[in-house]
Design a protein around this motif. Structure first.
Motif, PDB file in Angstrom:
ATOM      1  N   GLN A   1       0.840  -1.191   0.000  1.00  0.00           N
ATOM      2  CA  GLN A   1       0.000   0.000   0.000  1.00  0.00           C
ATOM      3  C   GLN A   1       0.882   1.250   0.000  1.00  0.00           C
ATOM      4  OE1 GLN A   1      -3.330   0.275  -0.116  1.00  0.00           O
ATOM      5  NE2 GLN A   1      -3.638  -1.938  -0.249  1.00  0.00           N
TER       6      GLN A   1
ATOM      7  N   ASP B   1       0.872   5.703   0.005  1.00  0.00           N
ATOM      8  CA  ASP B   1       0.060   6.894   0.284  1.00  0.00           C
ATOM      9  C   ASP B   1       0.030   7.801  -0.945  1.00  0.00           C
ATOM     10  OD1 ASP B   1      -0.488   6.070   2.885  1.00  0.00           O
ATOM     11  OD2 ASP B   1       1.396   6.912   3.633  1.00  0.00           O
TER      12      ASP B   1
ATOM     13  N   THR C   1      -2.378   8.564  -4.554  1.00  0.00           N
ATOM     14  CA  THR C   1      -3.643   8.331  -5.247  1.00  0.00           C
ATOM     15  C   THR C   1      -3.372   8.029  -6.713  1.00  0.00           C
ATOM     16  OG1 THR C   1      -4.793   9.826  -3.742  1.00  0.00           O
ATOM     17  CG2 THR C   1      -5.888   9.314  -5.837  1.00  0.00           C
ATOM     18  N   LYS C   2      -3.580   6.759  -7.077  1.00  0.00           N
ATOM     19  CA  LYS C   2      -3.348   6.332  -8.461  1.00  0.00           C
ATOM     20  C   LYS C   2      -4.279   5.171  -8.777  1.00  0.00           C
ATOM     21  CE  LYS C   2       1.609   7.440  -8.597  1.00  0.00           C
ATOM     22  NZ  LYS C   2       1.516   8.555  -9.565  1.00  0.00           N
TER      23      LYS C   2
END
Length: 247
Positions: free
Chosen positions: A87, A89, A91-92
């Motif tokens: 994960q 941090d 945004t994609k």
């Protein structure tokens, strides 16, 4: 020279072991990919361990582009994927390898240049590398053991690229020099067995004879028989009759 086939560039970012670079090159060539870019390989370049592991895919290594920074490796690209299992941090869009290579095919067909980033073996891509990407490729692995070997990840992605660009039948039958038996050939086989079984008293009692014959015909029709199969089954029955006669 790399092939003229339109394809994405596979970028190995700070790879640590020459063996993994060689294995990645072999995996790429397995699926028709030959545009490798290397970002600051730990053990320098060229690397004899990579050559040994490539096992026939040396031309991918010979044509590999060497750069010092990830941004240099993707400088000419209009769309970049980053492979990661962790994960982030950031945004994609996150895509499976299948979907990612579908998008790659569409973009390359439209004249765009596409690259796929693969991180170093120990910890994968850093966030600074992933920040350069337009989308993330995430392989649906076991969450309790998500780490993939570098060459394995290259292999998976290359396989999905091949699936998107080469028409491949999901199943074929190798005929081994024979053709499928025709309906008349199967009918003659059925008659041969019925006549022989009738002589042996197989169709008993008489009240069940018709249904037994019908079931036997149905058995033959369900079998995907080749002409060679039919010849063999005729021969088997003839030989058994000869053996019984001799006895």
């Amino acid at each position: 020279m790399p092939s003229d086939t339109p394809q994405p560039a596979f970028v190995l970012v700070r790879p640590q072991m020459g063996e993994n670079i060689g294995a990645a090159a072999r995996a790429m060539l397995n699926f028709g990919l030959d545009r490798m870019r290397l970002v600051a390989p730990r053990d320098g370049w060229p690397n004899q361990s990579a050559v040994a592991m490539a096992s026939g895919a040396g031309r991918v290594l010979d044509e590999a582009v060497l750069v010092e920074r990830t941004v240099e490796a993707v400088a000419d690209c209009t769309y970049v994927f980053a492979t990661t299992a962790r994960q982030r941090d950031l945004t994609k869009p996150v895509m499976t390898p299948e979907r990612a290579m579908e998008v790659a095919r569409e973009k390359i067909a439209a004249g765009e240049k596409v690259a796929v980033l693969f991180g170093p073996e120990r910890a994968g891509l850093e966030n600074d590398d992933i920040a350069l990407a337009n989308a993330i490729i995430s392989v649906p692995v076991n969450p309790e053991f998500p780490s993939l070997n570098l060459a394995q990840c290259v292999l998976l992605t290359g396989y999905e690229w091949r699936r998107q660009t080469v028409e491949t039948a999901s199943e074929v039958t190798e005929m081994a020099g024979s053709d499928w038996a025709t309906a008349i050939e199967v009918d003659r086989l059925a008659e041969h067995y019925e006549e022989t079984l009738d002589s042996a008293g197989f169709f008993f009692p008489e009240t069940k004879s018709d249904s037994m014959r019908r079931n036997l015909r149905n058995l033959w029709s369900r079998m995907p028989l080749t002409q060679a199969d039919v010849r063999m089954l005729h021969g088997m029955l003839r030989q058994m009759v000869r053996w019984k006669t001799k006895g």
